[in-house]
Design a protein around this motif. Sequence first.
Motif, PDB file in Angstrom:
ATOM      1  N   TYR A 316       0.593  -1.224  -0.058  1.00 47.50           N
ATOM      2  CA  TYR A 316       0.133  -0.032   0.111  1.00 47.50           C
ATOM      3  C   TYR A 316       0.837   1.378   0.176  1.00 47.50           C
ATOM      4  O   TYR A 316       0.603   2.417  -0.529  1.00 47.50           O
ATOM      5  CB  TYR A 316      -0.779  -0.021   1.303  1.00 47.50           C
ATOM      6  N   HIS A 317       1.893   1.215   0.778  1.00 52.15           N
ATOM      7  CA  HIS A 317       2.740   2.430   0.716  1.00 52.15           C
ATOM      8  C   HIS A 317       4.005   2.687  -0.018  1.00 52.15           C
ATOM      9  O   HIS A 317       4.182   3.708  -0.445  1.00 52.15           O
ATOM     10  CB  HIS A 317       2.999   2.582   2.203  1.00 52.15           C
TER      11      HIS A 317
ATOM     12  N   LYS B 285      -1.585   5.076  -5.869  1.00 52.79           N
ATOM     13  CA  LYS B 285      -2.258   5.191  -7.164  1.00 52.79           C
ATOM     14  C   LYS B 285      -3.579   6.086  -6.886  1.00 52.79           C
ATOM     15  O   LYS B 285      -4.018   7.033  -7.605  1.00 52.79           O
ATOM     16  CB  LYS B 285      -2.983   3.859  -7.611  1.00 52.79           C
ATOM     17  N   PHE B 286      -4.094   6.029  -5.661  1.00 57.99           N
ATOM     18  CA  PHE B 286      -5.277   6.783  -5.134  1.00 57.99           C
ATOM     19  C   PHE B 286      -4.765   8.267  -4.960  1.00 57.99           C
ATOM     20  O   PHE B 286      -5.596   9.224  -5.359  1.00 57.99           O
ATOM     21  CB  PHE B 286      -5.941   6.303  -4.095  1.00 57.99           C
ATOM     22  N   LEU B 287      -3.614   8.393  -4.597  1.00 60.31           N
ATOM     23  CA  LEU B 287      -3.217   9.675  -4.451  1.00 60.31           C
ATOM     24  C   LEU B 287      -2.970  10.582  -5.939  1.00 60.31           C
ATOM     25  O   LEU B 287      -3.348  11.360  -6.112  1.00 60.31           O
ATOM     26  CB  LEU B 287      -1.823  10.117  -3.797  1.00 60.31           C
ATOM     27  N   LEU B 288      -2.627   9.570  -6.822  1.00 57.78           N
ATOM     28  CA  LEU B 288      -2.249  10.211  -8.294  1.00 57.78           C
ATOM     29  C   LEU B 288      -3.629  10.733  -8.685  1.00 57.78           C
ATOM     30  O   LEU B 288      -3.876  11.670  -9.358  1.00 57.78           O
ATOM     31  CB  LEU B 288      -1.650   9.006  -9.020  1.00 57.78           C
ATOM     32  N   ILE B 289      -4.876   9.681  -8.301  1.00 59.99           N
ATOM     33  CA  ILE B 289      -6.080   9.902  -9.168  1.00 59.99           C
ATOM     34  C   ILE B 289      -6.662  11.111  -8.256  1.00 59.99           C
ATOM     35  O   ILE B 289      -7.187  12.026  -9.119  1.00 59.99           O
ATOM     36  CB  ILE B 289      -7.115   8.625  -8.720  1.00 59.99           C
ATOM     37  N   ILE B 394      -4.005   8.351 -16.344  1.00 56.28           N
ATOM     38  CA  ILE B 394      -4.702   8.322 -15.270  1.00 56.28           C
ATOM     39  C   ILE B 394      -5.670   6.988 -15.390  1.00 56.28           C
ATOM     40  O   ILE B 394      -6.096   6.407 -14.498  1.00 56.28           O
ATOM     41  CB  ILE B 394      -5.062   9.400 -14.630  1.00 56.28           C
ATOM     42  N   SER B 395      -6.188   6.973 -16.554  1.00 49.94           N
ATOM     43  CA  SER B 395      -7.122   5.926 -16.909  1.00 49.94           C
ATOM     44  C   SER B 395      -6.597   4.409 -16.640  1.00 49.94           C
ATOM     45  O   SER B 395      -7.261   3.758 -16.150  1.00 49.94           O
ATOM     46  CB  SER B 395      -7.644   6.060 -18.335  1.00 49.94           C
ATOM     47  N   ALA B 396      -5.436   4.437 -17.125  1.00 55.14           N
ATOM     48  CA  ALA B 396      -4.758   2.927 -17.003  1.00 55.14           C
ATOM     49  C   ALA B 396      -4.673   2.559 -15.383  1.00 55.14           C
ATOM     50  O   ALA B 396      -4.905   1.591 -15.001  1.00 55.14           O
ATOM     51  CB  ALA B 396      -3.508   2.951 -17.452  1.00 55.14           C
ATOM     52  N   VAL B 397      -4.075   3.919 -14.758  1.00 55.28           N
ATOM     53  CA  VAL B 397      -3.951   3.682 -13.287  1.00 55.28           C
ATOM     54  C   VAL B 397      -5.270   3.393 -12.603  1.00 55.28           C
ATOM     55  O   VAL B 397      -5.360   2.339 -11.716  1.00 55.28           O
ATOM     56  CB  VAL B 397      -3.181   4.928 -12.717  1.00 55.28           C
ATOM     57  N   SER B 398      -6.133   3.988 -12.824  1.00 52.39           N
ATOM     58  CA  SER B 398      -7.848   3.707 -12.333  1.00 52.39           C
ATOM     59  C   SER B 398      -8.152   2.373 -12.572  1.00 52.39           C
ATOM     60  O   SER B 398      -8.862   1.970 -11.693  1.00 52.39           O
ATOM     61  CB  SER B 398      -8.650   4.890 -12.702  1.00 52.39           C
ATOM     62  N   ARG B 399      -8.039   2.016 -13.842  1.00 52.14           N
ATOM     63  CA  ARG B 399      -8.275   0.760 -13.969  1.00 52.14           C
ATOM     64  C   ARG B 399      -8.036  -0.342 -13.158  1.00 52.14           C
ATOM     65  O   ARG B 399      -8.760  -1.375 -12.808  1.00 52.14           O
ATOM     66  CB  ARG B 399      -8.231   0.397 -15.696  1.00 52.14           C
ATOM     67  N   THR B 400      -6.693  -0.417 -12.803  1.00 48.46           N
ATOM     68  CA  THR B 400      -6.011  -1.275 -11.789  1.00 48.46           C
ATOM     69  C   THR B 400      -6.559  -1.183 -10.464  1.00 48.46           C
ATOM     70  O   THR B 400      -6.645  -2.294  -9.787  1.00 48.46           O
ATOM     71  CB  THR B 400      -4.403  -1.200 -11.985  1.00 48.46           C
ATOM     72  N   VAL B 401      -7.341  -0.008 -10.040  1.00 44.81           N
ATOM     73  CA  VAL B 401      -7.763  -0.270  -8.890  1.00 44.81           C
ATOM     74  C   VAL B 401      -9.281  -0.135  -8.931  1.00 44.81           C
ATOM     75  O   VAL B 401     -10.173  -0.020  -7.916  1.00 44.81           O
ATOM     76  CB  VAL B 401      -7.280   0.912  -7.953  1.00 44.81           C
TER      77      VAL B 401
END
Lengths: 619, 413
Positions: A316-317, B285-289, B394-401
């Motif tokens: 996670y980090h 990933k979420f921080l980036l989103i 960012i779409s690629a990153v969001s897809r992974t989560v």
Amino acid sequence: MSTSSVSKGCFVFKPSSKKRKTRSLGETCVNVENKKPSERRFKLCEDLWNKIKAETEVLQEELNKKILDSLLDFAKKCSTTRQHCDWASKMRANEIPTAALVLGVNVPDHDMTFQSLFDLLKHSVTPHVVSVQAKECGVLKHLLKRVLEGLMDVAVDDDDEEEMEQNPRSVHCSLSTLSDWYTAKTKKSSSATPGKKRNVQDEDEHHHHHQTPPVVIIFKDLEGFNPRVLQDFISICSRYIDRLPLMFIFGIATSPSTVQHMLPHSVSSLLCIELFQSLSCTQHLATVIDKLILTAQFPFKLNGKVMQVLISIFLYHDFSVRNFIKGLQLALLEHFHSQPLSILCCKKKEALLNVTLLSGRDLETVRQLPSFIRFVEKQEAGEQVKLMTDDDHLKEACQKLIKDLRKYHKSYYPVLRCLHTLTSLLPRYPLGKQIRELHLICLEKNVWENEDYQSAMNIVNQFKFVEFIDGLVTCHLPPPESQTLYEVCYYSSSATVRRHLNATPRTSIQTALSSPCFYLQSLKNEDGTVSNSAPDICIAYKLHLECGRLINLYDWLEAYATVVSAAEGQDPDCDTFGKVDDVKHARFIRSVSELEFLGFIKSTRQKTDHVARLTWGGC
Amino acid sequence: MTGVLHHPGYADEKLQRVEQLIPCRELQAGMLVSLMGQLPHAAVSCVECVSAALLYERVLTSFFGRSAASFLPRSPSLSEFVRLYRHQRSQSPAEQTRYIVMEKAELLRDADANLLPALLRLQELVDDNITVILLSEIVWEKFRPNTGCFEPLLLHFPDYSKGELQQILSTDSHPSYSAELYSSYINILLGVFYSVCRDLRELRHLAALNFNKFCEPLTEGKVKETETHKLWRNIEPHLKKAMQTVYIREVSSLQWEQMQQTEDEGGALRGLSAHTHVELPYYSKFLLIAAYLASYNPARTDKRFFVKHHGKIRKTNFLKKNEKTSNHLLGPKPFALDRLLAIFYSVVDSRVAPTASIFSQISSLVTLQLLTQISHTDQLDAPKYKCSISLDFISAVSRTVNFDIVKYLYDFL
């Protein structure tokens, strides 16, 4: 200790854990036991850590070997093709050979890789290697200076005012200086008698490189460099490529397309870029877990919760394998520090010997272990009494239990791997894709009672060996908590690990303000009670907790003066009691501005003599 | 063959040799020779001169030898350079005009403000027969300093025409093949590349890389040298592929040569830009989103996206006049740390403690150049960032989560 990237948020430079360890151990021995066992425990801990450390180093080396080998090949190939002089190579633009080395997003973890790359290059390709970091090279001049200093080993004159002209050997900061130096150097070394420095065979083998060994510049963190600086540097270098056999290695954390984002075509056309991709960090972690955790080689174990904490910090980090190993080290230290019976957490022979040396107090601790109590309850009445009263009998029993625990570990890991091999082939991975997931399930509870396990077994039911596997699993994979004396080997305080590795600054500030004695030992009185002379900011903080959204500064000041007077032991009937004098006023103002700096209050335009509260509740 | 260049100061042979070195520039060279005569000169590249001191040193060294340059103090000023030059000049006066040739002169614009004007009237300052030549790829209008500077004489070098390129490149012919064959090869090469590349250096490079492939049917004995059409059919698709790979450095020249040797036409080798995937920790990933949302959504609309019962707010209700343009066309906007964290806590699916590592991940993202810090790094209070990644990324990153980012973007409402 590196202070870049993932560990950038806050840096704590603690004294080395060894020093801390000795001191805290020293403290406990005064209270708890005589000196010798604790020293032995420390020794055990140290030995074990050294073994684990050596194992990780071997592991890192193996993991890096493949990529480093191919990099070395590339470097060698570049330096030999340069010496061809056929038509095609004469015609070709002189591109600078460049290796783009993709290492993953955890930048601090790269240090070790770069170090071994640096050493390997120096050892087998060229004596001229330098590595530069973005933070040292904000402008082109500094980058040149770093490169020149690293390669030529002299002070470089960069026209900065602060540096005085004390060093007469300082040289001008330009690539032509380097080129002249290189020419002189290669001339000298080729005229020197061979075999003087190195043996003759070596000389023959690397004959080519010794004549014109490449000059390798490693850019550790490409993303961090100012693109402009990099572009200028590359275009300067390309002007010298005929005289100076340069080679670049770009350390890339994100993706190779970064190169194209940073360099326009006019610059990237000066490079001949080859891509090298390192093992992904998750694969790296899997290998580390495989070699350090899933093995009976080391007696020290982590329980499920601690494992979970370490793995989730990783996933996670930070993606940092190095931090994972640090976490393991922390757990190890904490275990040997907090668990007196950890003296039995060592090799079989030593453990059996240590059982005989257990003190009466230690034996009492054994009798109070939950796993031991469960064990005793299963025994016959006579045996129960004997175990609880007869020390020698208990020691004998302990020796047997230690042996059983070892046997459990010896069969646990092979059976775990066996089960994983079986289930990882099933569709949708009912028991996890990675073996660590299965390990976590097994650490928690009886795996054969798990629904996923049963469904997995139903899928493979058509094979005859299922019953056999099932038997093995029920026999050898019960959770460690079911084993007597498991506390000796298993570290279970996940909260401690979490607190140390995943710090919460906000909570720490709140703790410091509401109960300062948690951090300041001097506030504790001899009898253990807390003195009321807390720091000013704590008093102001406590008073502000009682206020609403807006705080009247004058009321706050008066309340503060009263509390401080009481804390200083003034007579409540005295005239000056609770009066605001200049000193108190100044102290109050300072506390308020400190609280503002910490983000608890801010000034407000609604009322000039009020401040607004920014936090609510206890956390 | 009689050359175009003539000068009383030079032997004709020497000039002819020069002429061969610079084909298709006879006209300009002739003009320069007639203007300048023999040349004691200092050639300086402005990229290399990271400080004015280096420039002064180069000039003094080339005209008066190393000893002259050693008199320069540390961090010399322009007037010190002028003084030293005058001193040296009085000892060794110029017999002919001295020239300073400055490559990439456009970089002088970024140097000290007085350097370019001073160079333009250097003759006057040092009282010597000296000329400064500025070489640049951009027009003089783009770097004319304010006032008080002399206008230089402008000499324009036009681009090489296709015919000229053909002529120049043909001179490199391979020793084992006839000049005609090579010339026809160059013809084919230019046919493919002339529309995208006029850089002589690059074209020569490409010619060298692909010549072996061109000759392949010849060495195998399948085709004769005269069958140009067959040779063309063989090489043309190959060159087209080179244009999409090795020319734009998707594939390095070394790899390209290996591909040719192994006949790996299937192209198992992926280019540099094919590698865009970045592995990130889950919360990063979420921080980036969150950063992306904060950069591309107006702050007013946060309530609409992140408050559960926001009521019915339609896009038209909070559409401001100037916001009719897409935010994606305008580029990312800066946002404060508070807003980033607020959005982060609202999009991440589990309860996350505000630990130190969450904050350090933000600075990690800055180090990786996925976020950019707008405020100065010294500013601890309310730092500001911008998200510097593309929608595709960012779409690629969001897809992974399993996060549907488009649903949260104001532009796509």
